[in-house]
Design an enzyme around this catalytic site. Structure first.
Site, PDB file in Angstrom:
ATOM      1  N   GLU A  41      -7.839   7.016   0.132  1.00  0.00           N
ATOM      2  CA  GLU A  41      -6.863   7.874   0.815  1.00  0.00           C
ATOM      3  C   GLU A  41      -5.798   8.287  -0.190  1.00  0.00           C
ATOM      4  OE1 GLU A  41      -6.739   7.169   5.357  1.00  0.00           O
ATOM      5  OE2 GLU A  41      -5.692   5.537   4.368  1.00  0.00           O
ATOM      6  N   GLU A  59     -10.017   1.489   5.196  1.00  0.00           N
ATOM      7  CA  GLU A  59      -8.979   0.755   4.456  1.00  0.00           C
ATOM      8  C   GLU A  59      -8.802  -0.562   5.191  1.00  0.00           C
ATOM      9  OE1 GLU A  59      -7.886   1.881   1.743  1.00  0.00           O
ATOM     10  OE2 GLU A  59      -8.252   4.034   1.880  1.00  0.00           O
ATOM     11  N   CYS A  78      -0.947  -4.825   3.922  1.00  0.00           N
ATOM     12  CA  CYS A  78      -2.238  -5.171   3.312  1.00  0.00           C
ATOM     13  C   CYS A  78      -2.111  -5.306   1.789  1.00  0.00           C
ATOM     14  CB  CYS A  78      -3.289  -4.139   3.672  1.00  0.00           C
ATOM     15  SG  CYS A  78      -2.710  -2.492   3.362  1.00  0.00           S
ATOM     16  N   ASN A  85       1.057  -1.558  11.524  1.00  0.00           N
ATOM     17  CA  ASN A  85       2.068  -1.999  10.542  1.00  0.00           C
ATOM     18  C   ASN A  85       2.804  -0.826   9.885  1.00  0.00           C
ATOM     19  OD1 ASN A  85      -0.202  -1.324   9.066  1.00  0.00           O
ATOM     20  ND2 ASN A  85       0.086  -2.944   7.563  1.00  0.00           N
TER      21      ASN A  85
END
Ligand code: NAD
Length: 410
Positions: free
Chosen positions: A388, A180, A214, A82
């Site tokens: 992150e 993630e 997300c 994505n």
């Protein structure tokens, strides 16, 4: 790293066309992703210089206690489709700044963005082997990465299901793992807000990357007093969105990258309408093909519907009425996902209370946009492990070393 970021910016047009062609997002969003992705390289290039250790006031006579930060070793990354550029530079920026080589396995849907990045890294002077890209079958390629004891850390972005598999695979060689994973973000709108502003925020949080994000607002809870007006304003704005090819300048919503994502959207719409939700749909040309999903608003969604229980990852908005703050926070937290949450309210007290009570790694108050290199991106519960971006992201690729220098008085 700075030279690599500069080359990415200089080649924005070519990179954006590659991203749109293989991922599908509108070209303007692809260009934004290149800038966003290059930002991680610049930011970590600076942060790497600040990997400070600590000196600990000693509990032992005549000794000096230090904590040093050292690179963890060779690292691997498995990345999604994505954000085929930014999810690579977010990991590679941190790894390289920490002093670690990184082997990236991109999603099979978007290998060319990754290979283009590798080419630019090479042109920027990255030493051979320090940034590697492996394209091909995910299972075949990830097995040796998991099994090899020389690889000390693994970073993954993708679904919770695959994250769990990789975590299990990394257990054998006890790698440091950061994950993630999926989201299912609640977006809470209270009746003290400006409706137009809240609708603009909800639209941005729902339809960016054609919903394949997300952080997407998956459950839009709207307080009963403004619910009807919110539905009406949202529907009016949503039906103006144009569905089409990402390279056409007027396109707001491109195709779903994977057919399975479009199918999941359609099955959530079917399930919700069968259980009593009402659907409003933007104009759509069916000849575009099965990967295209027209922006759809489902209203009067209830907690038993699939869309209220699991992530959509497409341009389908679920609007859910609520009455009280206590009720909505219980419903928002009643899920195994905990990546992001949004609160729209004019009350500072309420914003502070809810930002404390939401069970997720990131909370945005009165804004749909909050990511970038300096922030610790990551989730609670089954949305992930580790962070992150930010100084916390750098530490995912480093080991602490405690050093005790004794006998100083001799
Ligand atoms: P996915 O988990 O199937 O794929 C992600 C990556 O894992 C790809 O590189 C893929 O090739 C690889 N992969 C798939 N199966 C594998 C296997 N058995 N072994 C090793 N590697 C494997 O993801 P998806 O379903 O295509 O993507 C959507 C999901 O990703 C959503 O749930 C979304 O929330 C999540 N996502 C999360 C973030 C985040 O930052 N938290 C960002 C983007 C996407």
């Amino acid at each position: 790293m700075r030279a690599w970021a500069r080359l990415m910016r200089e080649h924005t047009d070519e990179l954006a066309i590659i991203v749109t062609s293989e991922q599908g997002k509108p070209l303007a969003e692809a260009r934004d992703e290149i800038a966003y992705g290059a930002g991680f390289l610049d930011w970590f290039a600076a942060e790497g210089e600040r990997a400070y250790g600590e000196t600990i006031p000693s509990h032992k006579r005549d000794s000096l206690l230090q904590v040093r930060m050292q690179p963890i070793g060779i690292t691997a990354a498995v990345t999604p489709w994505n954000f085929p550029v930014a999810m690579i530079t977010r990991k590679a920026g941190a790894a390289l700044a920490a002093g670690c080589p990184i082997i990236v396995k991109p999603a099979p849907e978007t290998p060319l963005s990754a290979l283009a990045l590798a080419r630019l890294a090479e042109q920027a002077g990255c030493p051979p082997g320090v940034f590697q890209v492996l394209v091909g079958d995910p299972v075949e390629l990830s097995k040796p990465l998991l099994d090899d004891t020389r690889i000390r850390a693994l970073s993954f972005t993708g679904s919770t299901e695959v994250g769990r598999l990789l975590l299990r695979g990394a257990a054998e060689s006890v790698k440091k793992v950061s994950l993630e994973l999926g989201g299912h973000a609640p977006f809470l709108v209270f009746d003290d807000v400006d409706i137009d502003k809240a609708v603009r925020g909800a639209m941005a949080a729902k339809f960016a990357t054609s919903g394949q994000d997300c952080l997407a607002a998956n459950r839009i809870y709207v307080q009963r007093g403004i619910y009807s007006a919110f539905v009406e304003t949202f529907a009016a704005a949503m039906t103006r969105l144009k569905v089409g090819h990402g390279l056409e300048p007027a396109t707001d919503i491109g195709p779903m990258t994977k057919l399975s994502v479009a199918q999941k959207c359609r099955s959530q719409i079917d399930d919700a309408t069968k259980k009593g939700a009402r659907a409003i749909c933007a104009k759509h040309d069916p000849s575009l093909g099965l990967n295209f999903v027209p922006p759809t608003l489902l209203h009067d969604v209830t907690d038993d519907m699939l869309i209220a229980r699991e992530e959509t990852f497409g341009p389908v908005a679920a609007l859910i009425p609520f009455d009280s703050e206590d009720e909505v926070i219980t419903r928002a937290n009643n899920n195994e996902m905990g990546l992001a949450g949004y609160v729209y309210t004019d009350s500072l007290r309420r914003a502070m209370r809810l930002s404390e009570r939401l069970e997720c790694g990131m909370v945005a108050v009165n804004t749909p946009s909050f990511t970038g290199p300096p922030i610790p991106f990551g989730g609670w519960k089954q949305s992930g492990l580790g962070r992150e971006g930010s100084r916390h992201g750098l530490s995912e690729y480093m080991e602490l070393k405690y050093v005790c220098i004794g006998d100083l008085a001799a």
